[in-house]
Design a protein around this motif. Structure first.
Motif, short mmCIF file in Angstrom:
data_model
loop_
_atom_site.label_atom_id
_atom_site.label_comp_id
_atom_site.label_asym_id
_atom_site.label_seq_id
_atom_site.Cartn_x
_atom_site.Cartn_y
_atom_site.Cartn_z
N GLY A 33 0.82 -1.20 0.00
CA GLY A 33 0.00 0.00 0.00
C GLY A 33 0.86 1.25 0.00
N GLU A 34 0.27 2.36 -0.42
CA GLU A 34 0.97 3.64 -0.45
C GLU A 34 0.07 4.71 0.15
N GLY A 35 0.70 5.72 0.78
CA GLY A 35 -0.04 6.89 1.25
C GLY A 35 -1.25 6.52 2.05
N PRO A 36 -2.46 6.95 1.62
CA PRO A 36 -3.67 6.68 2.38
C PRO A 36 -4.22 5.27 2.19
N LEU A 37 -3.55 4.45 1.36
CA LEU A 37 -4.04 3.11 1.05
C LEU A 37 -3.16 2.07 1.73
N ALA A 38 -3.56 1.62 2.90
CA ALA A 38 -2.83 0.60 3.64
C ALA A 38 -3.55 -0.73 3.51
N LEU A 39 -2.78 -1.81 3.37
CA LEU A 39 -3.35 -3.15 3.21
C LEU A 39 -2.93 -4.03 4.39
N ARG A 40 -3.88 -4.81 4.91
CA ARG A 40 -3.59 -5.72 6.00
C ARG A 40 -4.17 -7.10 5.69
N ARG A 41 -3.34 -8.13 5.86
CA ARG A 41 -3.86 -9.49 5.72
C ARG A 41 -4.57 -9.87 7.01
N THR A 42 -5.75 -10.48 6.89
CA THR A 42 -6.50 -10.95 8.05
C THR A 42 -6.67 -12.46 7.95
N ARG A 43 -7.24 -13.04 8.98
CA ARG A 43 -7.39 -14.50 9.01
C ARG A 43 -8.32 -14.96 7.90
N GLY A 44 -7.84 -15.89 7.08
CA GLY A 44 -8.63 -16.41 5.99
C GLY A 44 -9.48 -17.60 6.41
N SER A 45 -10.12 -18.21 5.43
CA SER A 45 -10.97 -19.37 5.68
C SER A 45 -10.72 -20.39 4.59
N GLY A 46 -10.23 -21.58 4.97
CA GLY A 46 -9.95 -22.61 3.98
C GLY A 46 -8.89 -22.16 3.00
N GLY A 55 -7.95 2.81 5.43
CA GLY A 55 -7.64 4.20 5.09
C GLY A 55 -6.72 4.81 6.13
N ALA A 56 -5.49 5.13 5.73
CA ALA A 56 -4.52 5.70 6.67
C ALA A 56 -4.63 7.22 6.76
N MET A 57 -5.40 7.84 5.86
CA MET A 57 -5.57 9.29 5.84
C MET A 57 -7.00 9.58 5.37
N SER A 58 -7.43 10.81 5.55
CA SER A 58 -8.73 11.22 5.02
C SER A 58 -8.66 11.25 3.49
N GLY A 59 -9.79 11.03 2.87
CA GLY A 59 -9.81 11.16 1.43
C GLY A 59 -10.54 10.01 0.76
N PRO A 60 -10.60 10.09 -0.57
CA PRO A 60 -9.85 11.01 -1.42
C PRO A 60 -10.34 12.45 -1.33
N LEU A 61 -9.39 13.38 -1.42
CA LEU A 61 -9.68 14.80 -1.45
C LEU A 61 -9.59 15.30 -2.88
N GLY A 62 -10.10 16.51 -3.12
CA GLY A 62 -10.00 17.10 -4.45
C GLY A 62 -8.57 17.11 -4.94
N GLY A 63 -8.36 16.64 -6.17
CA GLY A 63 -7.02 16.58 -6.75
C GLY A 63 -6.29 15.28 -6.52
N ASP A 64 -6.78 14.42 -5.62
CA ASP A 64 -6.12 13.14 -5.37
C ASP A 64 -6.39 12.16 -6.52
#
Length: 256
Positions: A33-46, A55-64
């Motif tokens: 992930g970059e900037g306001p886009l963070a990714l986390r792996r969680t417990r799966g199934s099978g 979301g690590a930041m507010s947004g998307p804002l105008g111009g993003d």
């Protein structure tokens, strides 16, 4: 790399790649992930791997300009959700915000794309582009939910386009424009009919090519339609996000 300047806003891309691990599960060799886009792996199934978009930041804002890319390799299973609703807001940078989603699902693979609602706050301008490319034996559940304005406020401007291709053939290409400045009639009887929440559910299954779903009404504000090839589309409008989710969840349960 992500970046931000006062003139252009944030540029950021999150990338996911899911592959069959050869042991009956799904590995994630790419989870970035970059900037306001963070990714986390969680417990799966099978055999299914699960990823949460945070979301690590507010947004998307105008111009993003934000983008999410997911590539599901042959025979892998991936489910993607988000930790909270995404809220489009007006920003200091001029121009609309853009949010691009690019999904690729290989033969024999499965993707469940189930983010939380996208809310267009008053004064925001957002363009969303979602493109999905699947193999002829791929499986997909994709949910989109869009809410015009927070409680008690006017809607923002939203333009949303969804394109789905199966085996290189387009089975769905639709665009929605609503909010201030959108073409006239978007809020009338032929559009949202005064509602502020709109959503769609796309389900692709190989068996639908042999046994297409039957077109029918699914309660007040929702309808199910077969698409060309192994696909079905549910569209729904509702007065609020909660009612919209109930309609789409009920439709998915009815499809089995």
């Amino acid at each position: 790399m992500d970046g931000v300047t006062p003139a252009t806003g944030v540029r950021a891309t999150a990338r996911i790649r899911a592959v069959d691990d050869g042991r009956g599960g799904t590995a994630l060799p790419v989870l970035a992930g970059e900037g306001p886009l963070a990714l986390r792996r969680t417990r799966g199934s099978g055999a299914e791997a699960r990823v949460m978009l945070v979301g690590a930041m507010s947004g998307p804002l105008g111009g993003d300009h934000l983008a999410v890319e997911a590539d599901v390799a042959a025979n892998a299973r991936l489910r993607v959700g988000s930790a909270a609703a995404t809220i489009a807001l007006p920003g200091q940078a001029k121009g609309e915000a853009r949010y691009d989603v690019r999904l690729t699902v290989a033969e024999g693979a499965e993707l469940q794309w189930l983010p939380e609602q996208l809310i267009c706050a008053a004064g925001s301008e957002l363009t969303v582009r979602t493109r999905v490319d699947l193999g002829v034996t791929s499986r997909l559940v994709l949910r989109e939910e869009q809410v015009l304005g927070r409680v008690g406020e006017e809607p923002g401007r939203l333009t949303s386009r969804l394109t789905v291709r199966v085996g290189g053939r387009a089975v769905l290409d639709q665009e929605l424009a609503c909010g201030p400045g959108a073409p006239g009639g978007w809020d009338g009887p032929a559009g949202l009919g005064g509602h502020r929440a709109v959503g769609q559910l796309v389900v692709v299954r190989p068996e639908f090519a042999v046994r297409p779903v039957a077109a029918r009404v699914l309660g007040e504000g929702a309808a199910l339609m077969p698409l060309a090839g192994p696909a079905a589309l549910v569209t729904a409008v509702a007065p609020d996000a909660l009612r919209l989710r109930r309609l789409l969840d009920g439709a998915l349960a009815e499809l089995g």
